[in-house]
Scaffold this motif. Structure first.
Motif, PDB file in Angstrom:
ATOM      1  N   GLY A 181       0.816  -1.221   0.000  1.00  0.00           N
ATOM      2  CA  GLY A 181       0.000   0.000   0.000  1.00  0.00           C
ATOM      3  C   GLY A 181       0.840   1.258   0.000  1.00  0.00           C
ATOM      4  N   GLU A 182       1.909   1.270   0.794  1.00  0.00           N
ATOM      5  CA  GLU A 182       2.798   2.436   0.839  1.00  0.00           C
ATOM      6  C   GLU A 182       3.485   2.633  -0.506  1.00  0.00           C
ATOM      7  OE1 GLU A 182       4.210   2.452   5.520  1.00  0.00           O
ATOM      8  OE2 GLU A 182       5.237   1.144   4.088  1.00  0.00           O
ATOM      9  N   ASP A 185       0.999   4.029  -2.917  1.00  0.00           N
ATOM     10  CA  ASP A 185       0.766   5.440  -2.605  1.00  0.00           C
ATOM     11  C   ASP A 185       1.892   6.311  -3.167  1.00  0.00           C
ATOM     12  OD1 ASP A 185      -1.551   4.743  -1.270  1.00  0.00           O
ATOM     13  OD2 ASP A 185      -0.677   4.948   0.740  1.00  0.00           O
ATOM     14  N   ASP A 186       3.134   5.869  -2.987  1.00  0.00           N
ATOM     15  CA  ASP A 186       4.270   6.633  -3.503  1.00  0.00           C
ATOM     16  C   ASP A 186       4.250   6.700  -5.024  1.00  0.00           C
ATOM     17  OD1 ASP A 186       5.257   7.222  -0.991  1.00  0.00           O
ATOM     18  OD2 ASP A 186       6.762   5.628  -1.006  1.00  0.00           O
ATOM     19  N   GLY A 232       6.244   9.258   0.985  1.00  0.00           N
ATOM     20  CA  GLY A 232       5.654  10.576   0.852  1.00  0.00           C
ATOM     21  C   GLY A 232       6.651  11.708   0.676  1.00  0.00           C
ATOM     22  N   GLY A 267      -0.775  14.122  -0.324  1.00  0.00           N
ATOM     23  CA  GLY A 267       0.044  12.992   0.097  1.00  0.00           C
ATOM     24  C   GLY A 267       1.526  13.304   0.206  1.00  0.00           C
TER      25      GLY A 267
END
Length: 103
Positions: free
Chosen positions: A32-33, A36-37, A66, A92
């Protein structure tokens, strides 16, 4: 022009999906991270592309947890400031590191 922007966004998102499937992060992140990035990186690249003052091919964008790192050679100090400003406006983004150099 709006149709062209939608087409570009679709290409960038497809590229992000391929990158997620092929690349391994430098440090341990959850899936997930990492996604997101990748989304943040894609949004930053799209914002730079949409800006008439900046050239997307001059600026490289990397994101980890982030934190966005901008690098490359640009035409002026104003371009560096504009790229950093645009990047900070993306949802974000926790912080921005600028390693851009005026050529």
């Amino acid at each position: 022009m709006d149709h062209y922007r939608n087409y570009l966004t679709a290409i960038l998102l497809a590229f992000a999906m391929v990158t997620v499937g092929c690349a391994a992060p430098d440090k341990q992140q959850t899936a997930g991270e990492y996604i997101d990035d990748t989304v943040i990186t894609t949004r930053v690249k799209a914002a730079i592309f949409d800006d008439a003052e900046l050239r997307v091919n001059e600026i490289k964008v990397k994101t980890f947890d982030g934190v966005v790192q901008l690098s490359g050679f640009v035409s002026s100090r104003a371009n560096i400031d504009r790229a950093v400003q645009l990047t900070r406006s993306i949802s974000g983004v926790k912080s921005v590191r600028s390693n851009m150099i005026v050529k």
